[in-house]
Design an enzyme around this catalytic site. Structure first.
Site, PDB file in Angstrom:
ATOM      1  N   GLU A   8      88.461 -18.102 -31.371  1.00 40.47           N
ATOM      2  CA  GLU A   8      88.427 -16.733 -30.870  1.00 40.47           C
ATOM      3  C   GLU A   8      88.119 -15.779 -32.016  1.00 40.47           C
ATOM      4  O   GLU A   8      88.713 -15.871 -33.097  1.00 40.47           O
ATOM      5  CB  GLU A   8      89.773 -16.381 -30.222  1.00 40.47           C
ATOM      6  CG  GLU A   8      90.024 -14.921 -29.940  1.00 40.47           C
ATOM      7  CD  GLU A   8      88.973 -14.297 -29.047  1.00 40.47           C
ATOM      8  OE1 GLU A   8      88.589 -13.146 -29.331  1.00 40.47           O
ATOM      9  OE2 GLU A   8      88.522 -14.936 -28.070  1.00 40.47           O
ATOM     10  N   ARG A  55      95.765  -6.905 -16.965  1.00 40.01           N
ATOM     11  CA  ARG A  55      94.994  -7.973 -17.610  1.00 40.01           C
ATOM     12  C   ARG A  55      95.705  -8.525 -18.844  1.00 40.01           C
ATOM     13  O   ARG A  55      95.705  -9.735 -19.085  1.00 40.01           O
ATOM     14  CB  ARG A  55      93.603  -7.439 -17.982  1.00 40.01           C
ATOM     15  CG  ARG A  55      92.666  -8.456 -18.593  1.00 40.01           C
ATOM     16  CD  ARG A  55      91.303  -7.837 -18.845  1.00 40.01           C
ATOM     17  NE  ARG A  55      90.623  -7.548 -17.599  1.00 40.01           N
ATOM     18  CZ  ARG A  55      89.766  -8.371 -17.009  1.00 40.01           C
ATOM     19  NH1 ARG A  55      89.498  -9.551 -17.543  1.00 40.01           N
ATOM     20  NH2 ARG A  55      89.161  -8.029 -15.890  1.00 40.01           N
ATOM     21  N   TYR A  79      95.395   0.518  -7.272  1.00 39.84           N
ATOM     22  CA  TYR A  79      96.490  -0.403  -6.959  1.00 39.84           C
ATOM     23  C   TYR A  79      97.510  -0.380  -8.084  1.00 39.84           C
ATOM     24  O   TYR A  79      97.202  -0.014  -9.221  1.00 39.84           O
ATOM     25  CB  TYR A  79      95.978  -1.827  -6.723  1.00 39.84           C
ATOM     26  CG  TYR A  79      95.104  -2.406  -7.813  1.00 39.84           C
ATOM     27  CD1 TYR A  79      95.655  -3.067  -8.913  1.00 39.84           C
ATOM     28  CD2 TYR A  79      93.719  -2.322  -7.736  1.00 39.84           C
ATOM     29  CE1 TYR A  79      94.853  -3.622  -9.893  1.00 39.84           C
ATOM     30  CE2 TYR A  79      92.902  -2.872  -8.714  1.00 39.84           C
ATOM     31  CZ  TYR A  79      93.480  -3.521  -9.789  1.00 39.84           C
ATOM     32  OH  TYR A  79      92.673  -4.068 -10.767  1.00 39.84           O
ATOM     33  N   ASP A 120      82.358 -15.918 -17.372  1.00 37.16           N
ATOM     34  CA  ASP A 120      81.277 -14.938 -17.469  1.00 37.16           C
ATOM     35  C   ASP A 120      80.083 -15.450 -18.265  1.00 37.16           C
ATOM     36  O   ASP A 120      78.971 -14.953 -18.083  1.00 37.16           O
ATOM     37  CB  ASP A 120      81.792 -13.647 -18.104  1.00 37.16           C
ATOM     38  CG  ASP A 120      82.642 -12.817 -17.155  1.00 37.16           C
ATOM     39  OD1 ASP A 120      82.622 -13.109 -15.944  1.00 37.16           O
ATOM     40  OD2 ASP A 120      83.312 -11.880 -17.620  1.00 37.16           O
TER      41      ASP A 120
END
Length: 403
Positions: free
Chosen positions: A30, A104, A209, A287
């Site tokens: 990462e 998230r 939301y 993605d």
């Protein structure tokens, strides 16, 4: 098998956790200095939550998230409902999993809890990949390399791994831009119902939301524009800009927008579905493989499904990487391609320009809802029904599987 994962976002950590639970040797790379996810809220629909259950993380997700009552369509100006799809009571019965709203960053932290520090390499960017018949190699910005039986590109919409395999591809700007913000409320407030609310307007729509256990409201506001907008979650905007783009909307929307502090915006770019994600011992997921517009709330969900299916296929085929990737693509390509194209179509139906076109759409929503509330509105029941846990790799390569 030794597996290298390029990218430590939601898809990458979901794959790492799934592989580790199945006994694989895994290394994750990462570019950020540590685990952590920016962004805002995310809708975890039942199809993705089924995988979360299989990973043993559902209780933690429920503690951090919020269960919406319904999915509701509303008129941008009057607030009149065009459809109401029950969620909180029906989803566990129909789909064997709840519908959860979560931040998230909270979701990422829950998934990353499956990945020990010894597995993750931080602060390194992938610069390329190469392979021969027996191994695949990923190269990194610090000069290091990692050799594995399989390299998986989970490195997002600007995937280096994808470009290395299939060449660079310029994304198409859709003419849509999106504002995002999170508004702390301390609890449920009278100007935001405890639902997934879709406000449909001319050339635009707004989704609101609750997240963080109902203590904050997530805003996703999409508007059409002729100006190019950066494809980034972090481009700064302002409350004034967002209010200006949605001036004249229902008072509840304007009240919520008026309480915004930080606002970000990004351009929505589109890519056509691919016909293959793999070459030799290198493949893609999330993605990197199938970037999609957010209008069905399935970007992260598709990556989580990918992670489960890829891990199961690798487990089933043992050291036969080619067969594992063949079954992975056979299961996932049709699914993700349909979601990509259906999400693109929602960008049209959500933004009908004239009152007459909107009235016709809303009447159809209402009529469908009389017969089946799960098949009206955004019409995503077919998305939620999918169960990655039902995937079975073809038998033959792994004697234990055949037995």
């Amino acid at each position: 098998m030794r597996i290298g994962i390029v990218g430590g976002g939601i898809g990458g950590v979901a794959l790492a956790g799934s592989l580790l639970q199945r006994g694989f040797e895994v290394r994750l790379f990462e570019r950020a200095p540590g685990f952590g996810e920016i962004g805002a809220g995310i809708q975890m629909t039942p199809n993705a939550v089924k995988v979360i259950k299989s990973l043993g993380l559902l209780d933690r997700m429920l503690s951090a998230g919020f269960l919406p009552q319904s999915l509701v369509g509303r008129n941008w100006r009057s607030g009149r409902e065009s459809f109401r799809t029950p969620l909180i009571e029906t989803c566990p019965v129909l789909y064997d999993a709840p519908f959860i709203h979560i931040h998230r960053a909270d979701l990422h932290a829950i998934l990353a809890s499956l990945v020990p520090e010894s597995v993750a390499n931080f602060g390194v960017s992938c610069t390329g990949v190469r392979q021969d018949k027996t191994t695949a190699v990923a190269s990194f910005s610090d000069g290091s390399e990692f050799e594995a039986d399989l390299i998986v590109g989970a490195d997002g919409v600007r995937s280096v791994v994808r470009s290395a395999l299939f060449g660079p591809e310029a994304p198409r700007f859709t003419g849509h831009m999106c504002y995002r913000a999170v508004v702390p409320t301390g609890g449920v407030v009278d100007y935001v119902s405890p639902d997934a609310s879709f406000w449909f307007g001319p050339h635009s729509h707004v989704v609101t939301y609750y997240v963080r256990g109902g203590k904050a409201v997530n805003i996703v506001a999409v508007a059409e524009t002729k100006e190019w907008v950066e494809e980034s979650w972090n481009a700064p905007s302002s409350k004034e800009e967002m209010l200006g783009a949605f001036r004249g909307w229902h008072r509840n929307v304007e009240t919520l927008f008026g309480k915004v502090d930080q606002v970000y915006k990004w351009g929505l770019f589109d890519r056509d579905p691919m016909t293959s994600w793999s070459k030799g011992r290198i493949t893609l997921m999330g993605d990197a493989a199938h970037p999609m517009l957010p209008f069905l709330s399935q970007g992260a969900a598709m990556a989580i499904e990918d992670a489960y299916v890829l891990a199961e296929s690798l487990k089933g085929h043992g050291s036969d990487v080619a067969s594992a990737l063949r079954d992975y693509e056979a299961e996932r390509l049709p699914r993700t391609s349909r979601v990509q194209l259906e999400a693109r179509e929602r960008g049209r139906t959500y933004h009908l320009p004239s009152p007459l076109a909107q009235a016709k759409r809303d009447f159809v929503y209402w009529l469908r809802g009389l017969f089946n509330p799960q098949a009206t509105g955004i019409q995503a029941n077919w998305v939620y029904q999918y169960d990655a846990r039902a995937f079975r790799p073809s038998v033959g390569a792994n004697p234990e599987l055949a037995a």
